[in-house]
Motif scaffolding. Structure first.
Motif, mmCIF file in Angstrom:
data_model
loop_
_atom_site.group_PDB
_atom_site.id
_atom_site.type_symbol
_atom_site.label_atom_id
_atom_site.label_comp_id
_atom_site.label_asym_id
_atom_site.label_seq_id
_atom_site.Cartn_x
_atom_site.Cartn_y
_atom_site.Cartn_z
ATOM 1 N N PRO A 1 15.437 28.346 9.670
ATOM 2 C CA PRO A 1 15.964 29.019 10.868
ATOM 3 C C PRO A 1 15.051 30.139 11.373
ATOM 4 C CG PRO A 1 17.328 29.501 8.931
ATOM 5 C CD PRO A 1 16.286 28.522 8.515
ATOM 6 N N GLU A 2 14.243 30.750 10.490
ATOM 7 C CA GLU A 2 13.343 31.816 10.941
ATOM 8 C C GLU A 2 12.192 31.248 11.767
ATOM 9 O OE1 GLU A 2 12.116 33.935 7.483
ATOM 10 O OE2 GLU A 2 14.140 34.616 7.005
ATOM 11 N N GLN A 3 11.625 30.126 11.282
ATOM 12 C CA GLN A 3 10.512 29.510 12.011
ATOM 13 C C GLN A 3 10.997 28.571 13.111
ATOM 14 O OE1 GLN A 3 7.452 27.808 9.505
ATOM 15 N NE2 GLN A 3 7.972 29.194 7.837
ATOM 16 N N LYS A 4 12.282 28.242 13.058
ATOM 17 C CA LYS A 4 12.919 27.343 14.026
ATOM 18 C C LYS A 4 12.214 25.991 14.106
ATOM 19 C CE LYS A 4 14.999 30.958 16.597
ATOM 20 N NZ LYS A 4 15.362 31.571 17.809
ATOM 21 N N ARG A 5 11.928 25.458 12.911
ATOM 22 C CA ARG A 5 11.310 24.134 12.837
ATOM 23 C C ARG A 5 11.535 23.544 11.443
ATOM 24 N NH1 ARG A 5 6.087 23.636 10.528
ATOM 25 N NH2 ARG A 5 5.321 25.595 9.737
ATOM 26 N N VAL A 6 11.239 22.267 11.313
ATOM 27 C CA VAL A 6 11.349 21.593 10.026
ATOM 28 C C VAL A 6 10.092 21.882 9.222
ATOM 29 C CG1 VAL A 6 11.491 19.342 8.903
ATOM 30 C CG2 VAL A 6 12.830 19.779 10.963
ATOM 31 N N ILE A 7 10.276 22.246 7.949
ATOM 32 C CA ILE A 7 9.122 22.536 7.092
ATOM 33 C C ILE A 7 9.209 21.692 5.814
ATOM 34 C CG2 ILE A 7 8.863 24.901 7.941
ATOM 35 C CD1 ILE A 7 10.159 25.809 5.262
ATOM 36 N N TYR A 8 8.074 21.524 5.188
ATOM 37 C CA TYR A 8 7.980 20.859 3.887
ATOM 38 C C TYR A 8 7.734 21.923 2.831
ATOM 39 C CZ TYR A 8 7.460 16.395 6.291
ATOM 40 O OH TYR A 8 7.668 15.272 7.057
ATOM 41 N N GLN A 9 8.389 21.768 1.691
ATOM 42 C CA GLN A 9 8.178 22.692 0.584
ATOM 43 C C GLN A 9 8.305 21.926 -0.723
ATOM 44 O OE1 GLN A 9 11.425 25.399 1.406
ATOM 45 N NE2 GLN A 9 12.657 24.520 -0.236
ATOM 46 N N PHE B 1 0.833 -1.202 0.000
ATOM 47 C CA PHE B 1 0.000 0.000 0.000
ATOM 48 C C PHE B 1 0.866 1.251 0.000
ATOM 49 C CE2 PHE B 1 -1.536 3.351 2.896
ATOM 50 C CZ PHE B 1 -2.459 3.927 2.048
ATOM 51 N N ASP B 2 1.849 1.292 0.876
ATOM 52 C CA ASP B 2 2.697 2.467 1.031
ATOM 53 C C ASP B 2 3.491 2.768 -0.243
ATOM 54 O OD1 ASP B 2 4.128 4.582 2.068
ATOM 55 O OD2 ASP B 2 5.267 3.392 3.493
ATOM 56 N N LEU B 3 4.102 1.758 -0.823
ATOM 57 C CA LEU B 3 5.006 1.980 -1.948
ATOM 58 C C LEU B 3 4.322 1.983 -3.320
ATOM 59 C CD1 LEU B 3 7.995 -0.189 -0.690
ATOM 60 C CD2 LEU B 3 7.611 2.263 -0.402
ATOM 61 N N PHE B 4 3.195 1.256 -3.453
ATOM 62 C CA PHE B 4 2.521 1.164 -4.753
ATOM 63 C C PHE B 4 1.106 1.725 -4.754
ATOM 64 C CE2 PHE B 4 5.769 -2.105 -4.993
ATOM 65 C CZ PHE B 4 6.285 -1.908 -6.252
ATOM 66 N N THR C 1 12.921 12.730 -7.893
ATOM 67 C CA THR C 1 13.167 13.728 -6.856
ATOM 68 C C THR C 1 12.005 13.855 -5.881
ATOM 69 O OG1 THR C 1 12.281 15.461 -8.294
ATOM 70 C CG2 THR C 1 14.671 15.114 -8.317
ATOM 71 N N GLY C 2 10.878 13.250 -6.162
ATOM 72 C CA GLY C 2 9.701 13.352 -5.300
ATOM 73 C C GLY C 2 8.945 14.639 -5.561
ATOM 74 N N TYR D 1 4.608 10.082 7.512
ATOM 75 C CA TYR D 1 3.153 10.235 7.570
ATOM 76 C C TYR D 1 2.649 11.284 6.593
ATOM 77 C CZ TYR D 1 3.241 7.352 11.744
ATOM 78 O OH TYR D 1 3.421 6.321 12.615
ATOM 79 N N GLY D 2 3.414 12.327 6.360
ATOM 80 C CA GLY D 2 2.992 13.381 5.452
ATOM 81 C C GLY D 2 3.416 13.150 4.013
ATOM 82 N N PHE D 3 3.948 11.993 3.708
ATOM 83 C CA PHE D 3 4.468 11.711 2.369
ATOM 84 C C PHE D 3 3.335 11.727 1.352
ATOM 85 C CE2 PHE D 3 6.244 9.220 -1.082
ATOM 86 C CZ PHE D 3 7.552 9.664 -1.117
ATOM 87 N N ILE D 4 3.616 12.322 0.202
ATOM 88 C CA ILE D 4 2.617 12.415 -0.862
ATOM 89 C C ILE D 4 3.001 11.459 -1.981
ATOM 90 C CG2 ILE D 4 1.580 13.930 -2.592
ATOM 91 C CD1 ILE D 4 2.201 16.255 -0.629
ATOM 92 N N GLY D 5 2.082 10.597 -2.373
ATOM 93 C CA GLY D 5 2.317 9.673 -3.478
ATOM 94 C C GLY D 5 2.822 8.318 -3.017
ATOM 95 N N HIS D 6 3.194 7.514 -3.981
ATOM 96 C CA HIS D 6 3.675 6.153 -3.743
ATOM 97 C C HIS D 6 4.979 5.970 -4.525
ATOM 98 C CE1 HIS D 6 -0.130 5.364 -1.799
ATOM 99 N NE2 HIS D 6 -0.715 5.960 -2.818
ATOM 100 N N PRO D 7 6.125 5.916 -3.848
ATOM 101 C CA PRO D 7 7.430 6.051 -4.492
ATOM 102 C C PRO D 7 7.868 4.911 -5.414
ATOM 103 C CG PRO D 7 7.700 5.599 -2.160
ATOM 104 C CD PRO D 7 6.249 5.831 -2.393
#
Length: 197
Positions: free
Chosen positions: A167-175, A124-127, A158-159, A144-150
């Motif tokens: 560093p401004e938000q002082k947290r990990v972000i997705y872009q 399910f996860d990969l396909f 590249t996904g 958990y936040g991954f989009i698609g099936h690799p």
């Protein structure tokens, strides 16, 4: 003289009937069943006394979209299982194709072999193959936040998103991915006398 593989093929044909295509290549027996017959066929493979496949060794998803260099014109997604009979000391491969390429859905075999739980979650996860009747079908290898099936053939190398520390938000972000796709051509340098010595 009848070989062990021929005995297995006859036992499979007798137990599964006309609904299964049985073939033998390179010393391995493969059974292809229809999605509608999948759950019953797997139950028969486990419970029939002439077969007794007590152990599920592996279950994985397959994307056939580019199989045979694009010459494949069948269904796109399949689930392939490998079963072992300890009693008879033989193995079989079972392949079932999901009837809908847009939403691949197959019956879960977790009620037949408990070992199928994580294997089906991985498929399910990969396909993106869904297993009807699986009571905990969620991602197992990707975030958990991954989009698609690799492992789908149309998934970009590249996904779709990348993770970085802001560093401004002082947290990990997705872009969105910022890598520009490029074609890398290897540089080959040869001497004038290459191969003449």
């Amino acid at each position: 003289m009848t070989t062990k593989l021929q005995v297995l093929q006859r036992a499979l044909a007798a137990a599964l009937g006309e609904g299964a295509a049985i073939s033998c290549a390179l010393g391995e027996v493969t059974v292809v069943v229809k999605a509608a017959d999948y759950a019953q066929a797997m139950l028969t493979l486990r419970d029939d006394p002439s077969l007794r496949f007590e152990q599920l060794l592996d279950l994985c998803g397959v994307d056939y979209s580019t199989y045979g260099e694009g010459a494949w014109d069948g269904l796109r997604f399949a689930c392939v299982s490998h079963l072992l009979s300890l009693e008879h000391n033989w193995r079989v491969r079972v392949r079932v194709f999901a009837p809908d390429d847009e939403m691949p859905l197959l019956a879960s075999v977790t009620g037949i072999w408990r070992a199928a739980n994580w294997y089906e979650r991985e498929a399910f996860d990969l396909f993106g193959i869904l297993f009807e009747g699986h009571n905990d079908l969620r991602r197992i290898l990707t975030d958990y936040g991954f989009i698609g099936h690799p492992f789908r053939k149309d998934f970009p190398v590249t996904g779709y998103v990348e993770m970085r520390y802001d560093p401004e938000q002082k947290r990990v972000i997705y872009q969105s991915v910022t890598i520009e796709p490029r074609e890398v051509i290897p540089r080959v340098i040869r001497e004038d006398t290459y191969g003449l010595k």
